[in-house]
Motif scaffolding. Sequence first.
Motif, short mmCIF file in Angstrom:
data_model
loop_
_atom_site.label_atom_id
_atom_site.label_comp_id
_atom_site.label_asym_id
_atom_site.label_seq_id
_atom_site.Cartn_x
_atom_site.Cartn_y
_atom_site.Cartn_z
N GLY A 174 0.84 -1.19 0.00
CA GLY A 174 0.00 0.00 0.00
C GLY A 174 0.87 1.23 0.00
O GLY A 174 2.09 1.16 -0.21
N PHE A 175 0.25 2.38 0.26
CA PHE A 175 0.95 3.65 0.21
C PHE A 175 1.22 4.18 1.61
O PHE A 175 0.31 4.66 2.30
CB PHE A 175 0.15 4.66 -0.61
N PHE A 176 2.47 4.05 2.03
CA PHE A 176 2.88 4.66 3.28
C PHE A 176 2.87 6.18 3.07
O PHE A 176 3.32 6.66 2.02
CB PHE A 176 4.28 4.19 3.67
N TYR A 177 2.34 6.91 4.03
CA TYR A 177 2.28 8.35 3.83
C TYR A 177 2.70 9.13 5.07
O TYR A 177 2.52 8.67 6.20
CB TYR A 177 0.89 8.79 3.36
N ASN A 178 3.28 10.28 4.84
CA ASN A 178 3.77 11.16 5.89
C ASN A 178 2.62 12.08 6.31
O ASN A 178 2.21 12.96 5.56
CB ASN A 178 4.95 11.98 5.36
N LYS A 179 2.09 11.87 7.50
CA LYS A 179 0.92 12.62 7.95
C LYS A 179 1.21 14.12 8.10
O LYS A 179 0.33 14.96 7.89
CB LYS A 179 0.42 12.06 9.28
N ASN A 180 2.44 14.46 8.44
CA ASN A 180 2.79 15.88 8.59
C ASN A 180 2.80 16.59 7.24
O ASN A 180 2.35 17.74 7.13
CB ASN A 180 4.15 16.01 9.28
N ILE A 181 3.30 15.92 6.20
CA ILE A 181 3.28 16.49 4.85
C ILE A 181 1.84 16.64 4.38
O ILE A 181 1.46 17.66 3.79
CB ILE A 181 4.09 15.62 3.88
N PHE A 182 1.02 15.65 4.64
CA PHE A 182 -0.38 15.71 4.22
C PHE A 182 -1.12 16.84 4.94
O PHE A 182 -1.91 17.57 4.33
CB PHE A 182 -1.07 14.37 4.52
N LYS A 183 -0.82 17.01 6.22
CA LYS A 183 -1.48 18.08 6.98
C LYS A 183 -1.07 19.44 6.46
O LYS A 183 -1.92 20.34 6.30
CB LYS A 183 -1.10 17.95 8.45
N ALA A 184 0.21 19.61 6.15
CA ALA A 184 0.71 20.88 5.62
C ALA A 184 0.11 21.20 4.26
O ALA A 184 -0.09 22.37 3.90
CB ALA A 184 2.23 20.85 5.54
N ALA A 185 -0.22 20.15 3.48
CA ALA A 185 -0.80 20.34 2.15
C ALA A 185 -2.33 20.37 2.20
O ALA A 185 -2.98 20.43 1.16
CB ALA A 185 -0.34 19.21 1.23
N ASN A 186 -2.87 20.32 3.42
CA ASN A 186 -4.33 20.35 3.62
C ASN A 186 -5.02 19.18 2.91
O ASN A 186 -6.04 19.34 2.24
CB ASN A 186 -4.92 21.68 3.15
N VAL A 187 -4.44 17.99 3.07
CA VAL A 187 -4.97 16.79 2.45
C VAL A 187 -5.55 15.88 3.53
O VAL A 187 -4.86 15.51 4.48
CB VAL A 187 -3.88 16.01 1.68
N ASP A 188 -6.82 15.53 3.39
CA ASP A 188 -7.49 14.65 4.34
C ASP A 188 -7.82 13.32 3.66
O ASP A 188 -8.58 13.27 2.69
CB ASP A 188 -8.79 15.30 4.84
N VAL A 189 -7.22 12.24 4.15
CA VAL A 189 -7.43 10.92 3.56
C VAL A 189 -8.07 9.96 4.57
O VAL A 189 -8.05 8.75 4.38
CB VAL A 189 -6.10 10.32 3.04
N SER A 190 -8.63 10.52 5.64
CA SER A 190 -9.14 9.70 6.73
C SER A 190 -10.30 8.80 6.32
O SER A 190 -10.57 7.80 6.98
CB SER A 190 -9.57 10.59 7.91
N SER A 191 -11.00 9.16 5.24
CA SER A 191 -12.17 8.36 4.84
C SER A 191 -11.81 7.21 3.91
O SER A 191 -12.66 6.36 3.60
CB SER A 191 -13.20 9.25 4.14
N TYR A 192 -10.55 7.13 3.47
CA TYR A 192 -10.15 6.09 2.53
C TYR A 192 -9.74 4.82 3.28
O TYR A 192 -8.74 4.81 4.01
CB TYR A 192 -9.01 6.56 1.65
N THR A 193 -10.52 3.78 3.11
CA THR A 193 -10.24 2.50 3.77
C THR A 193 -10.23 1.38 2.74
O THR A 193 -10.55 1.60 1.57
CB THR A 193 -11.33 2.19 4.81
#
Length: 434
Positions: free
Chosen positions: A158-177
């Motif tokens: 799967g796709f490991f992701y950096n939560k701090n980078i996502f937060k700084a880019a205003n990206v919300d992926v919490s609904s993707y399961t």
Amino acid sequence: MKKIFKAVSLFAVSAVMACGFAACGGGGGGEEKDEAGNTIVKIMFHVDEKSTEGQAYKKRIDAFNTAYKDKKIKASATYQARTTGAAGYETELLNKQVEGTLPDIITFDAPNCASYAKSALLYDISSLVPQDVQSDFISLNKYDGKLYGLPIQESSAGFFYNKNIFKAANVDVSSYTVENPWTLAQFKDVCAKIKASGKTAVDMRLDATKDETATYLLYPFIYAAGGTFTSEDGFTASGYFNSAATQSGFQFLKDLVAEGYTSYSIGATDFFTGKTGMYLSSGWTIPEIENKYKETFKSRDDWGLLPYPQGTAKASATGSWCFGITNNHHKDKEAAKELLLWLTSTESSDSITTATGMIAARKSVNKNYADGSPESVLLKQLQLTGKARPSTVAYPTFSTCFSQVIYSLKDGNLSDVLNAQAKTLQSEMDRIPR
């Protein structure tokens, strides 16, 4: 390398048949004994002995030798790391088959089962493994209805992701399961936002074409687009490998390169040092993150794992390395059976996967993963969307052809590349007797 593989493969089949699995350069058909009277069971692993996985295997071999000391059975391990890529390891195995020097047990990548069984490299273990043991495995390595291998561990990615980078880019992926995955379009949208924030969006592992890594991690995108690679019997590539749907899947990957979301020049540690937002990889990355890169990822609050995106279908990577008994000059397989069952026992499955971060191959090894954890994402994908690489006796050539397409995404006409590779794969399929 491909030409060498074909030549060796063809010769291996005829050589083994001619030798009748007897002393083809390897001595008689009896068991090998050491000076102390121990029956020696030789096994070859595909990893470096000093690696985390290699050390996990070594511990289980040492434990076996202690447990079987009174039974006069002793395992002797060699570690043939794939430093020259997957093709080099395959060629080494086939050379040993021709020379009559195959060890008693080998590790092999799951999709090569058909090829190895067809060429008589692997021994039919159907009668050696009890049915209750077989039924406890998530998957089995079979060809033509016969059992040839038992998984070491199960694999998903799967796709490991950096939560701090996502937060700084205003990206919300919490609904993707896994049950409700993101779409290919949403994947691109996330990539665009991360790129706009000044980071490389995703490492798609496009540079990992020297071995099976790129093929293993990227083939689900073709299935997600509705494509496929071969006919169901594994003997036809034309019209499948180069179909419109298959091309659509590869085009998605090509677009990621063209739009600057990924590239072939991403550094091996860029994700781990906070330069890249996402990293496509398997469970083996979990212990790497937690043991080596605590400066970037202090805890699991700093990183997560996202499932594969879906297109017209859902698909995720599956299929890992296995243990198999070989058709070498040792006709008595009892000692080899003991080692095989030991290495694939629930205890071994638990011990090895604890070290590697992979999913246990045995159903009864319950890790009790926390809901939403990276491990639970991998397990759910394996159960719900896992789709294996094509089962074909020409798999080694398929892997090479797939890698050639990935390497060509940065330039060249995709349709021409697919047609050329489909022709190459079909030629190999036509060469192999049914």
